[in-house]
Design an enzyme around this catalytic site. Structure first.
Site, mmCIF file in Angstrom:
data_model
loop_
_atom_site.group_PDB
_atom_site.id
_atom_site.type_symbol
_atom_site.label_atom_id
_atom_site.label_comp_id
_atom_site.label_asym_id
_atom_site.label_seq_id
_atom_site.Cartn_x
_atom_site.Cartn_y
_atom_site.Cartn_z
ATOM 1 N N ARG A 177 0.389 -18.831 -1.034
ATOM 2 C CA ARG A 177 -0.892 -17.701 -0.981
ATOM 3 C C ARG A 177 -1.929 -18.259 -0.361
ATOM 4 O O ARG A 177 -2.670 -17.562 0.261
ATOM 5 C CB ARG A 177 -1.012 -17.140 -2.386
ATOM 6 C CG ARG A 177 0.332 -16.489 -3.001
ATOM 7 C CD ARG A 177 0.118 -16.034 -4.204
ATOM 8 N NE ARG A 177 1.187 -15.198 -5.126
ATOM 9 C CZ ARG A 177 2.111 -15.800 -5.828
ATOM 10 N NH1 ARG A 177 1.814 -17.029 -6.017
ATOM 11 N NH2 ARG A 177 3.162 -15.019 -6.180
ATOM 12 N N ARG A 207 2.450 -13.302 3.057
ATOM 13 C CA ARG A 207 2.986 -14.905 3.124
ATOM 14 C C ARG A 207 4.241 -14.572 4.128
ATOM 15 O O ARG A 207 4.985 -13.735 3.999
ATOM 16 C CB ARG A 207 3.477 -15.287 1.773
ATOM 17 C CG ARG A 207 2.681 -15.820 1.232
ATOM 18 C CD ARG A 207 3.032 -16.680 -0.026
ATOM 19 N NE ARG A 207 3.340 -16.161 -1.137
ATOM 20 C CZ ARG A 207 4.030 -16.744 -2.195
ATOM 21 N NH1 ARG A 207 4.356 -18.014 -2.066
ATOM 22 N NH2 ARG A 207 4.535 -15.977 -3.179
ATOM 23 N N GLY A 217 0.871 -1.018 0.052
ATOM 24 C CA GLY A 217 -0.121 0.006 -0.055
ATOM 25 C C GLY A 217 0.720 1.199 0.082
ATOM 26 O O GLY A 217 0.620 2.459 -0.816
ATOM 27 N N HIS A 239 -3.220 -16.954 -9.951
ATOM 28 C CA HIS A 239 -1.790 -16.369 -9.349
ATOM 29 C C HIS A 239 -1.654 -17.246 -8.319
ATOM 30 O O HIS A 239 -1.158 -16.904 -7.183
ATOM 31 C CB HIS A 239 -2.463 -14.856 -8.934
ATOM 32 C CG HIS A 239 -1.386 -14.022 -8.348
ATOM 33 N ND1 HIS A 239 -0.082 -13.976 -8.921
ATOM 34 C CD2 HIS A 239 -0.990 -13.497 -7.242
ATOM 35 C CE1 HIS A 239 0.770 -13.183 -8.139
ATOM 36 N NE2 HIS A 239 0.396 -12.938 -7.194
HETATM 37 N N1 APR Z 1 -8.673 -2.685 6.770
HETATM 38 C C1 APR Z 1 -7.599 -2.106 6.361
HETATM 39 N N2 APR Z 1 -6.438 -2.395 6.397
HETATM 40 C C2 APR Z 1 -5.926 -3.752 7.147
HETATM 41 C C3 APR Z 1 -7.103 -4.427 7.561
HETATM 42 C C4 APR Z 1 -8.580 -3.956 7.281
HETATM 43 N N3 APR Z 1 -9.407 -4.651 7.770
HETATM 44 N N4 APR Z 1 -6.495 -5.660 7.891
HETATM 45 C C5 APR Z 1 -5.195 -5.400 7.844
HETATM 46 N N5 APR Z 1 -4.884 -4.331 7.358
HETATM 47 C C6 APR Z 1 -3.777 -3.665 6.977
HETATM 48 C C7 APR Z 1 -2.423 -3.973 7.920
HETATM 49 O O1 APR Z 1 -2.802 -3.390 8.935
HETATM 50 C C8 APR Z 1 -1.132 -3.715 7.205
HETATM 51 O O2 APR Z 1 -0.855 -2.675 7.398
HETATM 52 O O3 APR Z 1 -3.009 -4.083 5.690
HETATM 53 C C9 APR Z 1 -1.752 -3.726 5.603
HETATM 54 C C10 APR Z 1 -0.997 -5.053 5.077
HETATM 55 O O4 APR Z 1 0.389 -4.628 4.788
HETATM 56 P P1 APR Z 1 1.598 -5.626 4.894
HETATM 57 O O5 APR Z 1 1.191 -6.692 6.078
HETATM 58 O O6 APR Z 1 2.774 -4.933 4.889
HETATM 59 O O7 APR Z 1 1.279 -6.646 3.636
HETATM 60 P P2 APR Z 1 1.766 -6.276 2.249
HETATM 61 O O8 APR Z 1 3.024 -6.856 1.900
HETATM 62 O O9 APR Z 1 1.473 -4.976 1.729
HETATM 63 O O10 APR Z 1 0.635 -7.335 1.598
HETATM 64 C C11 APR Z 1 -0.521 -7.085 1.377
HETATM 65 O O11 APR Z 1 -1.313 -8.219 -0.708
HETATM 66 O O12 APR Z 1 0.043 -9.224 -2.260
HETATM 67 C C12 APR Z 1 -0.701 -9.306 -1.057
HETATM 68 O O13 APR Z 1 -0.095 -11.262 -0.038
HETATM 69 C C13 APR Z 1 -0.170 -10.129 0.152
HETATM 70 O O14 APR Z 1 -2.332 -10.464 1.086
HETATM 71 C C14 APR Z 1 -1.045 -9.609 1.275
HETATM 72 C C15 APR Z 1 -1.374 -8.329 0.774
#
Ligand code: APR
Length: 322
Positions: free
Chosen positions: A91, A85, A15, A178
């Site tokens: 996944r 992951r 994000g 994917h």
């Molecule tokens: N609403 C909003 N944000 C949320 C929620 C929710 N209900 N639940 C979790 N999050 C946020 C987390 O707080 C975290 O900041 O989603 C974010 C995920 O970020 P990361 O843990 O850094 O994961 P990232 O590597 O960005 O991957 C996100 O994309 O490619 C896929 O497999 C990956 O499922 C994963 C997703």
């Protein structure tokens, strides 16, 4: 003139990088949203990105928030909320936790940004796009999964490394889910128009195909978490195609029924599968149908059947998604 607006749900690794890239390319004003416990991260990243503007010379606002009211009026919403992951996980192992997260995110998108086009990035991708479609009830052309843009980029990069040529000159196609059973198509891969089979042996092409399939896992092993730069780059390529109405053909997870024989004649019973899509300001404007050999079709059918199994798991957890 009003600037486009893109909201990103989940201010984690993917994000945050999506927000930075969208602002830097001056594609849109950005809202970066996370859960209340992480609002500081969302706001901190937004402020940090905004402070790049004088150096990188872009005019775009970036706002961190945990309030869904802030996503109102979004042209595109990118969903990266969920857990990534860890080493040893596929996944598919994320399905339990991420289904609940994507469901709650979808309910909020439906309420606060009912006209947006939604790009889902959370894994397992093909199932999470389906969840988003069911929860929002949006037209399937407005729900798209990011997968092929990334998988093709990895395939092109590995081919370029073998060829010692610019990645820019390589075009490739990759379909299916994917997962590790995605379907790269060397027959539709060329280097400045020269079929790849004339430049590399079958064994080397196959090596690149295999590496593209498990490229995500290779990075998880190295870093202990999943990749974010290339997944974000793939997502932003899709955002740009939509915001600028470029009509680019980008392999994406799109809703198929008759297309690729996913659920012929079964209205409303289709699946989201990686297929070549024309992306423009209406979302998926067309699914491009290609002629496949029997072997390619067999691989595609296996991949579709894997997506169907994943969706069945979701439907067992949430019967209303049947
Ligand atoms: N609403 C909003 N944000 C949320 C929620 C929710 N209900 N639940 C979790 N999050 C946020 C987390 O707080 C975290 O900041 O989603 C974010 C995920 O970020 P990361 O843990 O850094 O994961 P990232 O590597 O960005 O991957 C996100 O994309 O490619 C896929 O497999 C990956 O499922 C994963 C997703």
């Amino acid at each position: 003139m009003r600037r486009p607006k893109v909201s990103i749900i989940g201010a984690g690794n993917i994000g945050g990088e999506c927000a930075r890239s969208i602002a830097m390319k001056q594609l849109a004003d950005v809202v970066l949203l996370d859960i209340p416990d992480k609002v500081g991260v969302a706001q901190g990243k937004a402020l940090d990105i905004a402070c790049c503007a004088p150096i990188e010379r872009f005019d775009a606002t970036v706002k961190g928030t945990s309030d869904y009211a802030d996503i109102a009026g979004s042209d595109v919403v990118v969903v990266t909320a969920g857990v990534p992951r860890k080493p040893g996980q596929s996944r598919d192992d994320l399905i339990g936790i991420n289904t609940g997260i994507v469901k709650s995110v979808g309910e909020n998108i439906k309420k606060h940004a009912p006209n947006a086009i939604v790009i889902v990035v959370s894994n397992p991708l093909d199932a999470m796009v389906y969840v988003m479609w069911k929860v929002t009830g949006f037209a399937p052309s407005r729900i798209i999964g990011q997968a092929g843009a990334l998988d093709v980029a990895r395939f092109r990069e590995f081919l370029a490394l073998k060829l010692g040529c610019s990645v820019e000159d390589i075009t490739a196609l990759l379909l299916g889910g994917h997962g590790d059973d995605m379907v790269p198509l060397p027959r539709f891969t060329s280097v400045s128009g020269i079929p790849i089979q004339q430049l590399l042996s079958d064994a080397v092409i196959d090596e690149c195909v295999q590496r593209a399939k498990v490229g995500g896992g290779e990075i998880v092993k190295l870093m202990g978490t999943s990749a974010w730069y290339a997944p974000s780059a793939g997502t932003v390529q899709m955002v740009e195609a939509i915001i600028r109405d470029k009509k680019r053909i980008i392999p994406s997870a799109a809703y198929c029924e008759d297309e690729y024989g996913v659920a012929p004649g079964h209205k409303g019973k289709g699946l989201f599968v990686g297929v070549p899509c024309v992306l423009g300001d209406k979302g998926v404007e067309k699914i491009v149908q290609i002629q496949m050999t029997a072997d390619e079709k067999k691989l595609m059918d296996e991949s579709i059947s894997h997506v169907r199994d994943l969706v069945a798991v979701v439907q067992r957890m949430f019967p209303e998604m049947a």
